[in-house]
Design an enzyme around this catalytic site. Structure first.
Site, PDB file in Angstrom:
ATOM      1  N   CYS A  87       0.835  -1.200   0.000  1.00 32.07           N
ATOM      2  CA  CYS A  87       0.000   0.000   0.000  1.00 32.07           C
ATOM      3  C   CYS A  87       0.875   1.257   0.000  1.00 32.07           C
ATOM      4  CB  CYS A  87      -0.974  -0.043   1.175  1.00 32.07           C
ATOM      5  SG  CYS A  87      -2.336   1.147   1.046  1.00 32.07           S
ATOM      6  N   HIS A 196      -3.322  -5.632   1.274  1.00 29.54           N
ATOM      7  CA  HIS A 196      -2.534  -5.870   2.480  1.00 29.54           C
ATOM      8  C   HIS A 196      -2.457  -7.358   2.836  1.00 29.54           C
ATOM      9  CE1 HIS A 196      -2.140  -1.691   4.194  1.00 29.54           C
ATOM     10  NE2 HIS A 196      -3.071  -1.482   3.271  1.00 29.54           N
ATOM     11  N   GLU A 198      -0.617  -8.771   4.971  1.00 33.12           N
ATOM     12  CA  GLU A 198      -0.412  -8.973   6.407  1.00 33.12           C
ATOM     13  C   GLU A 198      -1.722  -9.013   7.179  1.00 33.12           C
ATOM     14  OE1 GLU A 198      -0.562  -4.465   6.125  1.00 33.12           O
ATOM     15  OE2 GLU A 198      -0.141  -6.201   4.847  1.00 33.12           O
TER      16      GLU A 198
END
Length: 234
Positions: A87, A196, A198
């Site tokens: 991002c 994302h 994660e």
């Protein structure tokens, strides 16, 4: 000795701790790096996390790309170290000219948050080797400046050389040209994407799947891929 993966924190980073947790879950050691330092602390790979570095002043990622530690990140990337920009981190990679093109305000002028379907277009990079080409995955997306742009010549090169790493599927959430969600460099060690990974690493906290709510863990493969790439370099 555990593999060491550095996560750089900038003023305004939001997802650095999440990235550190992802690193820890795949058995590597997360190393906190600071934007104002010039020391990479002997890490084996680097993650530039999401957030709003320096308040997104000027352009998202533009000031962070000039932070002291980015001198070392750029040098390490040039020597083949795996570098992932997520991002805001993707925006930094573009602003630092480690990846081509640019990222602008979403086409609808609004911040968006959704669990986004992606197609893996390149499964031979340091961050995507645990996927298969053409595989569809679901990764959370949250951004206001995620519209990927590039010249016609650059787009032609990206497509022709297989440098599109991920493409939006089902819906293009931000108006990115050619539905581009993420890129890789020619060497395959630098990857940037707007979604994302994660945030899709633990059951109970990831995207919904047909098996159960919040059970999606497609993001783990990014970090597992990095471990494989690091092992191959040793």
């Amino acid at each position: 000795m555990a593999t060491r993966i550095g996560v750089v924190t900038f003023p305004g980073s939001l997802d650095d701790r999440d990235a550190q947790r992802a690193v820890r879950l795949v058995g590597a050691e997360p190393v906190a790096l600071w934007h104002a330092d010039h020391d990479l602390q002997n890490v084996d790979a680097i993650i530039l996390p999401g957030g709003f570095s320096y308040g997104d002043y000027l352009r998202p990622g533009a000031i962070a790309a000039l932070a002291p530690i980015m001198t070392e990140v750029i040098d390490a990337a040039g020597k083949g170290m795996p570098v992932l920009g997520i991002c805001n981190g993707f925006q930094m990679l573009v602003e630092a000219h480690l990846l081509p093109g640019g990222l602008i305000r979403n086409a609808h002028q609004q911040f968006i948050r959704r669990d986004q379907r992606l197609v893996v277009e390149n499964a031979s990079t340091a961050w995507t080797s645990s996927f298969t080409q053409g595989q569809e995955i679901v990764i959370p997306l949250k951004n206001g400046d995620g519209g990927y742009i590039a010249s016609d010549e650059t787009l032609k090169q990206l497509e022709g050389d297989g440098l599109v790493a991920f493409r939006y599927a089902g819906v293009n959430p931000n108006g990115s040209l050619n539905d581009i969600a993420g890129l890789t460099n020619e060497r395959g060690n630098v990857v940037g994407l707007m979604p994302h990974p994660e945030h899709a690493i633990e059951e109970g906290f990831g995207p919904d799947t047909s098996a159960a709510m919040r059970s999606g863990v497609d993001g783990l493969a990014f970090f597992e891929s990095a471990l494989n790439a690091i092992a191959a370099r040793v």
